[in-house]
Design an enzyme around this catalytic site. Structure first.
Site, mmCIF file in Angstrom:
data_model
loop_
_atom_site.group_PDB
_atom_site.id
_atom_site.type_symbol
_atom_site.label_atom_id
_atom_site.label_comp_id
_atom_site.label_asym_id
_atom_site.label_seq_id
_atom_site.Cartn_x
_atom_site.Cartn_y
_atom_site.Cartn_z
ATOM 1 N N LYS A 189 8.509 -17.601 -10.033
ATOM 2 C CA LYS A 189 7.783 -16.495 -10.672
ATOM 3 C C LYS A 189 6.616 -17.037 -11.497
ATOM 4 O O LYS A 189 6.798 -17.969 -12.299
ATOM 5 C CB LYS A 189 8.776 -15.749 -11.569
ATOM 6 C CG LYS A 189 8.356 -14.364 -11.887
ATOM 7 C CD LYS A 189 9.431 -13.662 -12.700
ATOM 8 C CE LYS A 189 8.756 -12.598 -13.546
ATOM 9 N NZ LYS A 189 9.585 -12.112 -14.611
ATOM 10 N N ASP A 192 -4.121 -5.700 4.746
ATOM 11 C CA ASP A 192 -5.259 -6.444 5.299
ATOM 12 C C ASP A 192 -5.430 -7.809 4.625
ATOM 13 O O ASP A 192 -6.002 -8.719 5.204
ATOM 14 C CB ASP A 192 -6.549 -5.630 5.136
ATOM 15 C CG ASP A 192 -6.586 -4.464 6.116
ATOM 16 O OD1 ASP A 192 -6.120 -4.644 7.253
ATOM 17 O OD2 ASP A 192 -7.067 -3.382 5.736
ATOM 18 N N ASN A 250 0.845 -1.201 0.000
ATOM 19 C CA ASN A 250 0.000 0.000 0.000
ATOM 20 C C ASN A 250 0.876 1.245 0.000
ATOM 21 O O ASN A 250 2.102 1.146 -0.012
ATOM 22 C CB ASN A 250 -0.959 -0.028 1.192
ATOM 23 C CG ASN A 250 -0.209 -0.110 2.502
ATOM 24 O OD1 ASN A 250 0.559 0.777 2.838
ATOM 25 N ND2 ASN A 250 -0.407 -1.207 3.226
ATOM 26 N N LYS A 308 -13.334 0.338 16.023
ATOM 27 C CA LYS A 308 -12.102 -0.471 15.866
ATOM 28 C C LYS A 308 -11.319 -0.479 17.173
ATOM 29 O O LYS A 308 -10.795 -1.505 17.588
ATOM 30 C CB LYS A 308 -11.191 0.155 14.798
ATOM 31 C CG LYS A 308 -11.500 -0.234 13.396
ATOM 32 C CD LYS A 308 -10.476 0.403 12.459
ATOM 33 C CE LYS A 308 -11.044 0.435 11.053
ATOM 34 N NZ LYS A 308 -10.190 1.197 10.125
ATOM 35 N N LYS A 329 -10.712 -4.031 18.994
ATOM 36 C CA LYS A 329 -9.357 -4.595 18.960
ATOM 37 C C LYS A 329 -8.627 -4.452 20.296
ATOM 38 O O LYS A 329 -7.430 -4.728 20.387
ATOM 39 C CB LYS A 329 -8.534 -3.915 17.863
ATOM 40 C CG LYS A 329 -9.041 -4.197 16.429
ATOM 41 C CD LYS A 329 -7.996 -3.731 15.430
ATOM 42 C CE LYS A 329 -8.489 -3.810 13.997
ATOM 43 N NZ LYS A 329 -7.399 -3.615 13.035
ATOM 44 N N ASP A 388 -4.519 -10.120 12.470
ATOM 45 C CA ASP A 388 -4.542 -8.758 13.013
ATOM 46 C C ASP A 388 -3.569 -8.634 14.185
ATOM 47 O O ASP A 388 -3.758 -9.256 15.230
ATOM 48 C CB ASP A 388 -5.966 -8.384 13.447
ATOM 49 C CG ASP A 388 -6.101 -6.884 13.553
ATOM 50 O OD1 ASP A 388 -5.392 -6.279 14.388
ATOM 51 O OD2 ASP A 388 -6.891 -6.315 12.781
ATOM 52 N N ILE A 389 -2.531 -7.826 13.981
ATOM 53 C CA ILE A 389 -1.455 -7.732 14.979
ATOM 54 C C ILE A 389 -1.963 -7.055 16.251
ATOM 55 O O ILE A 389 -1.799 -7.568 17.356
ATOM 56 C CB ILE A 389 -0.253 -6.956 14.398
ATOM 57 C CG1 ILE A 389 0.256 -7.643 13.136
ATOM 58 C CG2 ILE A 389 0.858 -6.819 15.443
ATOM 59 C CD1 ILE A 389 1.307 -6.872 12.362
ATOM 60 N N VAL A 390 -2.592 -5.889 16.074
ATOM 61 C CA VAL A 390 -2.983 -5.125 17.252
ATOM 62 C C VAL A 390 -4.060 -5.870 18.048
ATOM 63 O O VAL A 390 -4.041 -5.876 19.287
ATOM 64 C CB VAL A 390 -3.393 -3.677 16.857
ATOM 65 C CG1 VAL A 390 -4.726 -3.601 16.178
ATOM 66 C CG2 VAL A 390 -3.370 -2.756 18.053
HETATM 67 N N1 CTP Z 1 -3.695 -3.525 12.040
HETATM 68 C C1 CTP Z 1 -3.005 -4.615 12.542
HETATM 69 N N2 CTP Z 1 -2.963 -5.778 11.841
HETATM 70 C C2 CTP Z 1 -3.596 -5.896 10.661
HETATM 71 C C3 CTP Z 1 -4.327 -4.797 10.162
HETATM 72 C C4 CTP Z 1 -4.363 -3.631 10.866
HETATM 73 O O1 CTP Z 1 -2.418 -4.515 13.625
HETATM 74 N N3 CTP Z 1 -3.524 -7.030 10.006
HETATM 75 C C5 CTP Z 1 -3.735 -2.287 12.848
HETATM 76 C C6 CTP Z 1 -3.173 -1.074 12.155
HETATM 77 O O2 CTP Z 1 -1.786 -0.934 12.391
HETATM 78 C C7 CTP Z 1 -3.944 0.068 12.793
HETATM 79 C C8 CTP Z 1 -5.279 -0.573 13.143
HETATM 80 O O3 CTP Z 1 -5.080 -1.975 13.096
HETATM 81 O O4 CTP Z 1 -3.351 0.518 13.988
HETATM 82 C C9 CTP Z 1 -6.414 -0.215 12.247
HETATM 83 O O5 CTP Z 1 -6.089 -0.597 10.947
HETATM 84 P P1 CTP Z 1 -7.099 -0.535 9.716
HETATM 85 O O6 CTP Z 1 -6.476 -1.229 8.568
HETATM 86 O O7 CTP Z 1 -7.579 0.855 9.516
HETATM 87 O O8 CTP Z 1 -8.302 -1.319 10.297
HETATM 88 P P2 CTP Z 1 -8.886 -2.683 9.994
HETATM 89 O O9 CTP Z 1 -9.272 -3.263 11.282
HETATM 90 O O10 CTP Z 1 -7.963 -3.481 9.157
HETATM 91 O O11 CTP Z 1 -10.233 -2.313 9.271
HETATM 92 P P3 CTP Z 1 -10.596 -1.926 7.773
HETATM 93 O O12 CTP Z 1 -9.465 -2.309 6.890
HETATM 94 O O13 CTP Z 1 -11.833 -2.669 7.558
HETATM 95 O O14 CTP Z 1 -10.820 -0.441 7.786
#
Ligand code: CTP
Length: 382
Positions: free
Chosen positions: A275, A265, A195, A322, A326, A291-293
């Site tokens: 390749k 995501d 991204n 969120k 989370k 999701d890390i957080v």
């Molecule tokens: N985050 C994370 N791990 C992931 C995706 C997101 O830890 N796999 C963390 C990001 O670093 C940020 C928070 O979650 O601090 C919100 O990220 P965001 O991408 O906006 O939220 P999502 O929960 O992924 O929701 P969406 O993509 O549906 O907006």
């Protein structure tokens, strides 16, 4: 300023300090005036330049008393020897002696053999032990044609060290883990999904936390940014790598976790070992990354957690949701479609959301956003 070839950088330094809204008064030694004219420094600092003990009888007391910071750049081996031994035989060394209680920062510059000389090292150690801060020198080509350590730190590095020296240490004792940048989810060995994140917000947070006295670890995806000095920087590529590093480090002893990374995501369901051949049509199946957080937020003993919500549109309610789902303590909402906000800009307009309420901030530099995040965090933790 003392007399070294690096004195030419001090003109730029004075200019950049003024850009950062500092008021700058330059004291030049006689030797430094052999390298650069006082007129250049007068113009760059927009202020009178002081050179002699006898120009103004009380300058050696008045100048350090009025200063928030005494910065010596370049600092030659001779000037460092004088400072370390209390010799006061010109205006600068006398000001140094009278500057007790004033934060002091030196930017040494000299030949590498002089820098490594044991007599010089003793002087430098003694200054450090008495609380004098140091920035640089770095490795590289020296004015004498040799290569090695001794180059005066570059101007941005000196400005950063000056800012750090002037910042109150209100995060001392905190261990701050910050993530930054994008992640890469590999399709095959040469292609990936990522991204637009530049990492600027996460790096600004790392600098702010370091300046405020925290011990900082920065886990960063690929960016073009230089790691801030004094910060432990861990480079990762994929969201799995980032999860591994954050889990290990947050679990051990982080007191604060700031998830500024734009973690991908989705990633390919499976990564091809070689390749993928070109075809007219290729269908990829993507699956959600872990999701890390949320993993850390759902754990037992956990740090104070700050997340970021980069939304397309004014939707702070979604960000707040969120934060709650989370297990975060605070979330920084920004609308990445707004001009001057979001990816790869130097500014951001955010809303700080926590369990007690919301604070909408003006458009400001990412450095200022970083400080606002830590200011609010301190209020909540208090
Ligand atoms: N985050 C994370 N791990 C992931 C995706 C997101 O830890 N796999 C963390 C990001 O670093 C940020 C928070 O979650 O601090 C919100 O990220 P965001 O991408 O906006 O939220 P999502 O929960 O992924 O929701 P969406 O993509 O549906 O907006």
């Amino acid at each position: 300023m003392t007399g070294g070839v690096a004195a030419y950088k001090s003109v730029e330094l004075a200019r950049r300090l003024r850009d950062a809204e500092a008021s700058v008064t330059v004291i030049m030694t006689e030797a430094s005036a052999r390298f650069i004219t006082p007129l250049s420094l007068e113009t760059a600092s927009q202020n009178r330049v002081y050179r002699s003990l006898f120009d103004d009888p009380m300058a050696h007391i008045a100048l350090p008393s009025a200063a928030d910071l005494l910065l010596v750049a370049p600092a030659t081996a001779n000037s460092i020897a004088k400072f370390a031994n209390g010799i006061a035989d010109d205006l600068l060394s006398t000001c140094f002696l009278a500057a007790t209680g004033v934060r002091t920062l030196i930017a040494p510059a000299m030949n590498r053999r002089m820098y490594e000389n044991p007599a010089f090292r003793r002087n430098l150690d003694s200054l450090r032990e008495s609380g004098v801060l140091q920035v640089g020198p770095s490795q590289g080509f020296l004015a004498c044609g040799e290569e090695g350590i001794g180059r005066m730190a570059e101007v941005p590095e000196i400005i950063e060290a000056a800012a750090a020296a002037l910042t109150p240490k209100d995060l001392a004792g905190e261990k701050v883990l910050i993530t930054a940048g994008p992640t890469r989810e590999y399709i095959d060995p040469v292609r990936f999904i990522s991204n637009r994140s530049s990492g600027k917000m996460g790096f600004a947070l790392a600098r702010a936390a370091r300046n405020r006295g925290a011990e900082v670890t920065l886990v960063t995806g690929p960016t073009c940014l230089t790691p801030p000095p004094g910060v432990l920087c861990v480079s990762v590529e994929t969201s799995d790598d980032m999860l591994f590093e954050v889990q290990n480090r947050a679990g051990i002893d982080a007191t604060i976790l700031v998830m500024a990374a734009a973690v991908a995501d989705f990633g390919p369901e499976c990564r091809a070992d070689s390749k993928i051949d070109k075809t007219d049509l290729l269908t990829l199946t993507l699956k959600k990354t872990k999701d890390i957080v949320a993993t850390i937020g759902g754990g037992g003993r956990r740090p104070f957690i700050v997340g970021f919500a980069a939304e397309t549109g004014q939707n702070p309610d979604r960000a707040e949701q969120k934060m709650r789902s989370k297990g975060m303590d605070m979330i920084v909402f920004n609308d990445v479609t707004e001009p001057g906000s979001g990816f790869d800009t130097d500014t951001n307009r955010v809303v700080l959301i926590d369990r007690a309420g919301r604070h909408a901030l003006e458009l400001m530099s990412k450095d200022d956003v970083a400080d606002a995040v830590f200011d609010r965090l301190r209020e909540i933790k208090a």
